[in-house]
Structure formats: structure tokens, C-alpha cells
Enzyme design. Structure first.
Site, short mmCIF file in Angstrom:
data_model
loop_
_atom_site.label_atom_id
_atom_site.label_comp_id
_atom_site.label_asym_id
_atom_site.label_seq_id
_atom_site.Cartn_x
_atom_site.Cartn_y
_atom_site.Cartn_z
N ARG A 15 0.83 -1.20 0.00
CA ARG A 15 0.00 0.00 0.00
C ARG A 15 0.87 1.26 0.00
O ARG A 15 1.01 1.93 -1.02
CB ARG A 15 -0.95 0.00 1.21
CG ARG A 15 -2.11 1.00 1.10
CD ARG A 15 -1.77 2.43 1.49
NE ARG A 15 -1.27 2.56 2.85
CZ ARG A 15 -0.84 3.71 3.36
NH1 ARG A 15 -0.82 4.82 2.61
NH2 ARG A 15 -0.37 3.77 4.58
N CYS A 240 10.21 8.90 -1.54
CA CYS A 240 9.70 10.00 -0.72
C CYS A 240 9.24 11.11 -1.65
O CYS A 240 10.08 11.75 -2.29
CB CYS A 240 10.77 10.50 0.24
SG CYS A 240 10.19 11.83 1.31
N ASN A 249 10.36 4.57 2.47
CA ASN A 249 10.22 3.68 3.61
C ASN A 249 11.48 2.87 3.89
O ASN A 249 12.16 2.44 2.96
CB ASN A 249 9.07 2.69 3.34
CG ASN A 249 7.73 3.36 3.26
OD1 ASN A 249 7.26 3.95 4.22
ND2 ASN A 249 7.10 3.27 2.10
#
Length: 300
Positions: A15, A240, A249
């Protein structure tokens, strides 16, 4: 404080990771990714979101993904919802775990979801009430906990206020997200300590981005305070969007390798996890952000 004997990892790649990737991944590939992660030992895997495809096209067809996965006993498949309409779609798709999100930064909240922090929380209260009434598990996310692309540093007390509001709504877990990855260990500790004065430590999770290479250090600092839940993304999926060219992440492979080396149990098979990461990266046509994944790929 002594380190925990085990850590629960919440896998956000399918996700939060994929929604920031420029290449959309098919429903079949998303299903295979989720099932591969569960096969590797993950017990919580974000399955998608019910945000409008107009805003997040990579998460279109989340209902089809939920319909296609073989749900395993003891595994959670949370989905993100922005409002009651999103919750209704999640209900229709059979989602049992619902996530809602708010920001610790007023500027970020207004630019990201076009409303103030207070307005966003008001929007989520009926979502939370309905989800809990239907016995769905509720998870809350707080973004920009250690920095904002528009405001700079964020006061720990601001993070604590939003976290407390989500806790009061009934969130079983609140994930504290360093959205732009500017945090450092001491700042992370101070922020968590401020939040823990309002929310039990056992109900907090951390979600670090590795933009400045600080994610693992920040995770270790969090574990030292008593945090036992860490969000991460297989192969470091998800750039990002607020720092051009920066990583996003923290990679699940890197987190698992560090925890293995410390004797902290995760229940995750690192080799199988890395193989899953290599497969999805082939579909995205890019190299892994994870140093551990790179090392294991060289040995494979």
C-alpha cells in the site's frame, strides 16, 4: 529500558510502498506480493486503500485485491480509508482492519487532504465509530511527526495531541510516521516520550523513512523506549514524494536483518522475504533500496 524479545512488523509495501511508485502494478501482481509476504512470515500486510483512484491511481482495484488474496488465519490485511465513503467501500470488500490518517502539521494537512488537522479529525470520528460498532480493528497514522516539508521541525506536543485524539477515537494502534525522513534518534525518543504520556506505549508503532539514512538508528532508539511494533516496506518500496530522488520507507529486509542480529524475534524468513522483494522490483524495473537485499541478491 531493556529491548523487547520480539517485534511485530507491519508490512506497508503493497500500500504505502506501491502508491508512491511511478509504475502501476497489476492486481494479480499485488495479490502475489501480499501472499508472498505472508508466506515469508509477515502477520500484518497493508492490502491497499480506498482513497479515490483519481488521487492515488496505483491503489485502484483494492477491492479486487482483497477478493483475490487467500486470507490466512492470524494475518491482518489493513486498508486505508479517507472518509465514510471509503469505509463503505472497504466494508463491501470485506475488510476487517481499517486505517485512518492525520497529520501533526497544519500545512501538510491542508496541502495533502485539503483541510485542517481539526477538520480531518472531525471527518474521522464517524468513520471510527462505525468501524468499531462493526467490530473492525482501527489503526491510526500520524504523519510528519519529526518534520514537515512546509513547516520544518514539528513540536513533540503537536504529535501527542493528534495521537491522543486518534487514541480517544478507539484506535487500537497508532503509527508515528517520519514522512520526510529527517528524524534522528534523540529527536525520535523525545517525540515518542511526549506521545507516551497520552497513549500507552504498547499501542504505539513507528514508521520511519530513510531519506537521510537514519531509519534503523531511529528504530533502535524507539525499541529502547519500549516500542514493539515497526512499519517497514519490502525492498524499500516507495520513494519519498517530498524530497526529490530520496529514498522512502525503511526496507523490511534491513529491519529484519538488524533484529535478527540482536536476537529479537520477528517470525520472518529473511531469504524468502528478499526473494519476494526481488520479484516485485523486477516488475517495477528498479534496483532495491535495501542494502541487505543487495547483499543477498549478490549471493543468490
Amino acid at each position: 529500558m531493556s529491548l523487547p524479545s520480539s517485534v511485530r512488523i507491519v508490512e506497508v509495501g503493497p500500500r504505502d510502498g506501491l502508491q508512491n511508485e511511478p509504475i502501476a502494478v497489476s492486481v494479480a501482481a499485488r495479490i502475489a506480493l501480499i501472499e508472498g509476504l505472508v508466506d515469508a512470515g509477515l502477520k500484518a500486510v497493508e492490502a491497499g486503500s480506498f482513497v479515490s483512484p483519481k488521487w492515488v491511481p496505483q491503489m485502484a482495484d483494492t477491492a479486487a485485491v482483497l477478493a483475490g488474496i487467500k486470507r490466512r488465519e492470524g494475518v491482518r490485511y489493513p486498508v486505508l480509508v479517507p472518509n465514510l465513503q471509503g469505509l463503505e467501500a472497504a466494508e463491501a470488500a470485506g475488510a476487517k482492519d481499517i486505517s485512518i490518517f492525520a497529520a501533526a502539521s497544519e500545512s501538510f494537512s491542508k496541502k495533502n487532504i485539503n483541510c485542517s488537522i481539526a477538520e480531518s479529525l472531525d471527518r474521522f470520528r464517524p468513520v471510527a465509530e462505525r468501524a468499531l460498532a462493526e467490530e473492525r480493528r482501527l489503526r491510526g497514522y500520524v504523519s510528519c511527526v519529526l518534520g514537515c516539508p512546509y513547516e520544518g521541525e514539528i513540536a513533540p506536543e503537536a504529535v501527542a495531541r493528534v495521537s491522543r485524539a486518534l487514541y480517544d477515537m478507539g484506535c487500537a494502534e497508532i503509527s508515528l510516521g517520519d514522512t520526510i525522513g529527517t528524524g534522528t534518534p534523540l529527536k525520535a525518543k523525545r517525540m515518542i516520550e511526549a506521545v507516551a504520556r497520552h497513549v500507552p506505549m504498547r499501542q504505539l508503532a513507528v514508521h520511519f523513512h530513510d531519506t537521510y539514512g537514519q531509519a534503523l538508528a531511529n528504530i533502535l532508539a524507539s525499541l529502547e523506549l519500549g516500542i514493539g511494533v515497526v512499519d517497514s516496506s519490502v525492498a524499500g518500496l516507495g520513494g519519498c514524494p517530498y524530497a526529490k530522488g530520496a529514498s522512502g520507507n525503511v526496507a523490511t529486509e534491513d529491519v529484519v536483518y538488524m533484529l535478527n542480529g540482536m536476537g529479537i524475534a520477528t517470525g520472518i524468513d529473511l531469504d524468502r522475504l528478499a526473494k519476494v522483494g526481488r520479484t516485485v522490483l523486477q516488475q517495477l524495473n528498479r534496483a532495491p533500496a535495501s542494502k541487505v537485499a543487495q547483499a543477498l541478491a549478490a549471493k543468490a
